[in-house]
Write a protein that holds these residues in place. Sequence first.
Motif, mmCIF file in Angstrom:
data_model
loop_
_atom_site.group_PDB
_atom_site.id
_atom_site.type_symbol
_atom_site.label_atom_id
_atom_site.label_comp_id
_atom_site.label_asym_id
_atom_site.label_seq_id
_atom_site.Cartn_x
_atom_site.Cartn_y
_atom_site.Cartn_z
ATOM 1 N N LYS A 7 0.857 -1.179 0.000
ATOM 2 C CA LYS A 7 0.000 0.000 0.000
ATOM 3 C C LYS A 7 0.894 1.230 0.000
ATOM 4 O O LYS A 7 2.052 1.173 0.409
ATOM 5 C CB LYS A 7 -0.962 0.018 1.182
ATOM 6 N N LEU A 8 0.357 2.343 -0.498
ATOM 7 C CA LEU A 8 1.142 3.572 -0.623
ATOM 8 C C LEU A 8 0.349 4.761 -0.101
ATOM 9 O O LEU A 8 -0.878 4.759 -0.125
ATOM 10 C CB LEU A 8 1.526 3.823 -2.077
ATOM 11 N N SER A 9 1.078 5.789 0.314
ATOM 12 C CA SER A 9 0.453 7.017 0.786
ATOM 13 C C SER A 9 1.179 8.204 0.169
ATOM 14 O O SER A 9 2.404 8.280 0.206
ATOM 15 C CB SER A 9 0.556 7.086 2.316
ATOM 16 N N TRP A 10 0.417 9.096 -0.433
ATOM 17 C CA TRP A 10 0.953 10.345 -0.963
ATOM 18 C C TRP A 10 0.366 11.483 -0.162
ATOM 19 O O TRP A 10 -0.828 11.513 0.115
ATOM 20 C CB TRP A 10 0.583 10.544 -2.433
ATOM 21 N N GLU A 11 1.208 12.445 0.181
ATOM 22 C CA GLU A 11 0.745 13.574 0.972
ATOM 23 C C GLU A 11 -0.238 14.436 0.187
ATOM 24 O O GLU A 11 -1.199 14.943 0.734
ATOM 25 C CB GLU A 11 1.932 14.431 1.418
ATOM 26 N N GLU A 12 0.033 14.607 -1.121
ATOM 27 C CA GLU A 12 -0.820 15.531 -1.857
ATOM 28 C C GLU A 12 -0.886 15.203 -3.339
ATOM 29 O O GLU A 12 0.114 14.901 -3.975
ATOM 30 C CB GLU A 12 -0.279 16.961 -1.708
ATOM 31 N N PHE A 13 -2.088 15.263 -3.881
ATOM 32 C CA PHE A 13 -2.333 15.301 -5.317
ATOM 33 C C PHE A 13 -2.639 16.766 -5.582
ATOM 34 O O PHE A 13 -3.706 17.262 -5.239
ATOM 35 C CB PHE A 13 -3.534 14.419 -5.688
ATOM 36 N N GLY A 14 -1.678 17.485 -6.127
ATOM 37 C CA GLY A 14 -1.803 18.930 -6.274
ATOM 38 C C GLY A 14 -2.003 19.377 -7.705
ATOM 39 O O GLY A 14 -2.317 18.591 -8.604
ATOM 40 N N LYS A 15 -1.788 20.662 -7.919
ATOM 41 C CA LYS A 15 -1.957 21.267 -9.240
ATOM 42 C C LYS A 15 -1.054 20.608 -10.276
ATOM 43 O O LYS A 15 -1.443 20.410 -11.422
ATOM 44 C CB LYS A 15 -1.647 22.763 -9.177
ATOM 45 N N VAL A 16 0.155 20.274 -9.865
ATOM 46 C CA VAL A 16 1.115 19.659 -10.785
ATOM 47 C C VAL A 16 0.596 18.300 -11.257
ATOM 48 O O VAL A 16 0.629 17.985 -12.447
ATOM 49 C CB VAL A 16 2.501 19.534 -10.114
ATOM 50 N N GLU A 17 0.110 17.479 -10.326
ATOM 51 C CA GLU A 17 -0.425 16.159 -10.687
ATOM 52 C C GLU A 17 -1.700 16.305 -11.520
ATOM 53 O O GLU A 17 -1.912 15.543 -12.463
ATOM 54 C CB GLU A 17 -0.699 15.327 -9.427
ATOM 55 N N ALA A 18 -2.532 17.271 -11.191
ATOM 56 C CA ALA A 18 -3.763 17.494 -11.951
ATOM 57 C C ALA A 18 -3.455 17.826 -13.409
ATOM 58 O O ALA A 18 -4.248 17.522 -14.304
ATOM 59 C CB ALA A 18 -4.594 18.608 -11.306
ATOM 60 N N LYS A 19 -2.275 18.423 -13.644
ATOM 61 C CA LYS A 19 -1.860 18.768 -15.010
ATOM 62 C C LYS A 19 -1.083 17.633 -15.686
ATOM 63 O O LYS A 19 -0.560 17.806 -16.776
ATOM 64 C CB LYS A 19 -1.005 20.035 -14.984
ATOM 65 N N GLY A 20 -0.980 16.476 -15.031
ATOM 66 C CA GLY A 20 -0.340 15.321 -15.641
ATOM 67 C C GLY A 20 1.126 15.147 -15.302
ATOM 68 O O GLY A 20 1.800 14.299 -15.871
ATOM 69 N N ARG A 21 1.630 15.932 -14.364
ATOM 70 C CA ARG A 21 3.049 15.845 -14.012
ATOM 71 C C ARG A 21 3.197 15.418 -12.549
ATOM 72 O O ARG A 21 2.301 14.843 -11.980
ATOM 73 C CB ARG A 21 3.706 17.205 -14.279
#
Length: 86
Positions: A7-21
């Motif tokens: 299992k994995l945990s990421w602190e944040e799915f932010g603007k950068v991830e929303a844009k595909g990066r």
Amino acid sequence: GEGGADKLSWEEFGKVEAKGRGFRKEIERAVGHDVPCRVGVSKENIGGWQEFIGAVGEVLPEKVDDVWQWWLGAQYRTTQDFRAVV
């Protein structure tokens, strides 16, 4: 996943991830290998998260107990169990 994390945990799915990066490819890889993930998503980025993950994801309330209970049982979950904590 096979030979990797259960299992994995990421602190944040932010603007950068929303844009595909950012960590988006790593999250996609985890999803593709049936690794349950806990991903923090701010209210500002929930639309981008939902567009990215589609029907697979679910938003948990900000209750620590709910998130902890999900996390404890995560090794028994599949890709149908990805969560965003808003």
